[in-house]
Enzyme design. Structure first.
Site, PDB file in Angstrom:
ATOM      1  N   GLY A  12      49.330  49.831  36.544  1.00 19.76           N
ATOM      2  CA  GLY A  12      49.599  50.034  35.130  1.00 19.76           C
ATOM      3  C   GLY A  12      50.264  48.829  34.500  1.00 19.76           C
ATOM      4  O   GLY A  12      50.484  47.806  35.147  1.00 19.76           O
ATOM      5  N   GLY A  58      52.888  46.864  33.918  1.00 17.59           N
ATOM      6  CA  GLY A  58      54.227  46.710  34.482  1.00 17.59           C
ATOM      7  C   GLY A  58      55.164  45.888  33.633  1.00 17.59           C
ATOM      8  O   GLY A  58      56.384  46.072  33.691  1.00 17.59           O
ATOM      9  N   GLY A  74      60.042  43.995  34.652  1.00 20.02           N
ATOM     10  CA  GLY A  74      59.264  43.980  33.417  1.00 20.02           C
ATOM     11  C   GLY A  74      59.459  42.752  32.561  1.00 20.02           C
ATOM     12  O   GLY A  74      58.892  42.649  31.474  1.00 20.02           O
ATOM     13  N   ASP A  89      41.760  45.499  38.254  1.00 20.79           N
ATOM     14  CA  ASP A  89      42.687  45.824  37.166  1.00 20.79           C
ATOM     15  C   ASP A  89      42.895  44.638  36.221  1.00 20.79           C
ATOM     16  O   ASP A  89      43.524  44.793  35.172  1.00 20.79           O
ATOM     17  CB  ASP A  89      44.032  46.292  37.719  1.00 20.79           C
ATOM     18  CG  ASP A  89      44.634  45.308  38.710  1.00 20.79           C
ATOM     19  OD1 ASP A  89      44.074  45.174  39.805  1.00 20.79           O
ATOM     20  OD2 ASP A  89      45.656  44.677  38.386  1.00 20.79           O
ATOM     21  N   ASN A  90      42.352  43.481  36.580  1.00 18.25           N
ATOM     22  CA  ASN A  90      42.412  42.310  35.704  1.00 18.25           C
ATOM     23  C   ASN A  90      41.065  42.016  35.043  1.00 18.25           C
ATOM     24  O   ASN A  90      40.857  40.928  34.514  1.00 18.25           O
ATOM     25  CB  ASN A  90      42.852  41.064  36.488  1.00 18.25           C
ATOM     26  CG  ASN A  90      44.291  41.165  36.969  1.00 18.25           C
ATOM     27  OD1 ASN A  90      45.091  41.901  36.397  1.00 18.25           O
ATOM     28  ND2 ASN A  90      44.617  40.450  38.022  1.00 18.25           N
TER      29      ASN A  90
END
Length: 513
Positions: free
Chosen positions: A98, A100, A134, A268-269
């Site tokens: 997700g 981050g 984060g 995810d990229n």
């Protein structure tokens, strides 16, 4: 800026966790979680993209907008959130991932109806930070801000950058994961895109067997970002997957055209819209090498090396096909589409190379020509960009040794000259087969081959200057990247200096932010 115009259409559509809890945790069966940016008390503006701000409908920057650039003191109309997705990382299933260190402010619509998502990167932890903080550091933030804009002006599909701001904090990072953490200046980038949806969003819903949400997500994406799809039923999702394959193949060809190496092509990229997304351990190509990867995390296997990017994008599309199978339920269609991907990619790739060489069309014998050229480039270690720049200047009177030896990263000798002479003879013979004029051929090359690329050593020098309180190089690079097909700054159009061959954070990079 007109931040009151920012809205959250995505958050109203899909299930989410609305507890405003930023603590890292699993959030099963949801696509998003509301979360607040950390807030920073002493932000300092480094750069603001005024042209982009006007273009997307935010308008001009005012000093009172500085807090917004780091996610502080937000107006009540903005409900910030992070999205959940899954992914395959370095070929392995990683489960729930997700945003981050990315937090979405929402979407803005400009006066012509164009919609743009706005996202902070480095503004604090989210439920998907996986025990991280984060935050983002200056070096990675500068790299994302400049490179995404460089790619846009190179005409490569990409996310874009609106602002670059010091957060006023220091962040601890172990740059090379070697047990030497250090304090670095923190920064926040605002990046924009038509959408930040990824392959991983679809993978997550499919893996959790949330097929209703998967279908709603596919319908949402088609309706908002694929207006060319007008079919219905299962054919609608077949056309969706086919279009994603085409956009992804076209993006890979553009990366090859300008010599871009992403470095971490996890699913995810991968953008569902075919955009370049997530600028981490990337690099522009200096010396031509199909096996080059800038990412130390990708060693020794070099899964994401320059020459493998087409192959890896196809592998990633196989994973997306698995995720969309519940909507399509046609294994043969998916297999045929993915098998066709390679044919389409290589034809588009070779057509692109024709333009780089000034050929008017792709011929059957060009495959052998390109293979010979690749061998020459790797053996002599020619600079990818500068080689084509010199090729454009080639005349019948050109002294080949003097013309090309300074764009090689190896010491020159007679053997290299002989191989170059042989290649140039073949090149001239191939040019003679053109049905267009020499002038048109040269124009084609100049439109295809950039004069300026944002090399890692330039980024390294720029980051060092900003760390010391200077922004002159940042401003100069920003001007140079806006006109990459012109040589406005000849000092930037040179091969990487040997001093930077083994410099950490320049020639060697990691996924560390």
């Amino acid at each position: 800026m007109n931040i009151d115009r920012i809205r959250q259409p995505f958050i109203k559509k899909f299930p989410g966790d609305f507890s405003n809890n930023p603590m890292q945790r699993n959030t099963p069966k949801v696509l998003l979680a509301t979360t607040q940016p950390a807030g920073f008390d002493q932000p300092q503006l480094i750069a603001f993209n005024e042209k982009l701000s006007e273009e997307i409908g935010l308008g001009k920057f005012d000093e009172k907008d500085l807090d917004f650039l780091v996610g502080s003191n937000l107006p009540e109309n903005i409900q910030t959130y992070a999205t959940a997705y899954a992914g395959h990382q370095f070929g392995n299933w990683a489960g729930q991932l997700g945003d981050g260190r990315a937090i979405l402010a929402g979407e803005i619509t400009n006066d012509s109806g164009r919609k743009t998502e706005i996202q902070w990167k480095g503004a604090g932890a989210t439920p998907y930070s996986r025990h991280a903080d984060g935050r983002a550091v200056l070096r990675s933030s500068v790299r994302e801000y400049l490179m995404s804009e460089a790619m846009y002006h190179l005409k490569v599909p990409t996310t874009r950058a609106l602002s670059l701001t010091f957060s006023g904090e220091e962040v601890v990072r172990d740059m090379m994961y070697d047990g030497n953490p250090q304090l670095e200046k923190g920064a926040v980038v605002i990046r924009t895109a038509e959408s930040f949806l990824r392959f991983g969003h679809f993978e997550l819903m499919s893996a959790q067997r949330e097929y209703k949400t998967l279908q709603e997500l596919a319908d949402f994406t088609i309706e908002n970002y694929y207006p060319e799809i007008t079919s219905s039923g299962i054919q609608r999702y077949k056309d969706f997957f086919g279009n994603i394959c085409t956009r992804t193949a076209n993006l890979m060809v553009e990366w090859f055209r300008v010599g871009f190496v992403h470095g971490v092509m996890n699913t995810d990229n991968m953008s569902i819209l075919g955009l370049t997304i997530d600028y981490g351990p990337y690099s522009m190509m200096d010396e031509y090498d199909l096996n080059f990867t800038p990412n130390t995390t990708d060693l020794p296997g070099r899964r994401y090396a320059f020459g493998k990017q087409g192959q890896i994008s196809q592998w990633n599309l196989w994973q997306l096909a698995n995720a969309l199978h519940p909507l399509i339920e046609d294994e043969k269609f998916l297999e045929d589409t993915l098998n066709h991907f390679g044919t389409y990619f290589w034809e588009a790739h070779d057509t692109m190379l024709c333009k780089k060489f000034g050929f008017d069309e792709l011929k059957e014998e060009d495959e052998e020509f390109f293979t010979n050229w690749q061998g020459l480039m790797q053996e002599v270690q020619f600079d990818y960009t500068l080689f084509f720049n010199q090729l454009e200047k080639l005349t019948s009177e050109t002294n080949l040794e003097e013309h090309f030896k300074n764009v090689s990263y190896l010491a020159w000798d007679e053997e290299k000259l002989r191989k170059l002479e042989d290649f140039i003879r073949k090149y001239r013979s191939r040019l003679a087969l053109n049905s267009i004029s020499k002038e048109d051929s040269l124009a084609l090359m100049k439109k295809t081959n950039p004069k300026f690329i944002l090399r890692n050593y330039l980024l390294y020098e720029c980051i060092e200057e900003i760390n010391s309180g200077k922004t002159e190089m940042l401003e100069k690079l920003t001007k140079a990247l806006e006109t990459p097909y012109e040589e406005l700054f000849p000092e930037f159009s040179r091969k990487r200096p040997s001093d930077y061959n083994d410099t950490t954070g320049c020639s060697t990079l990691s996924c560390s932010s």
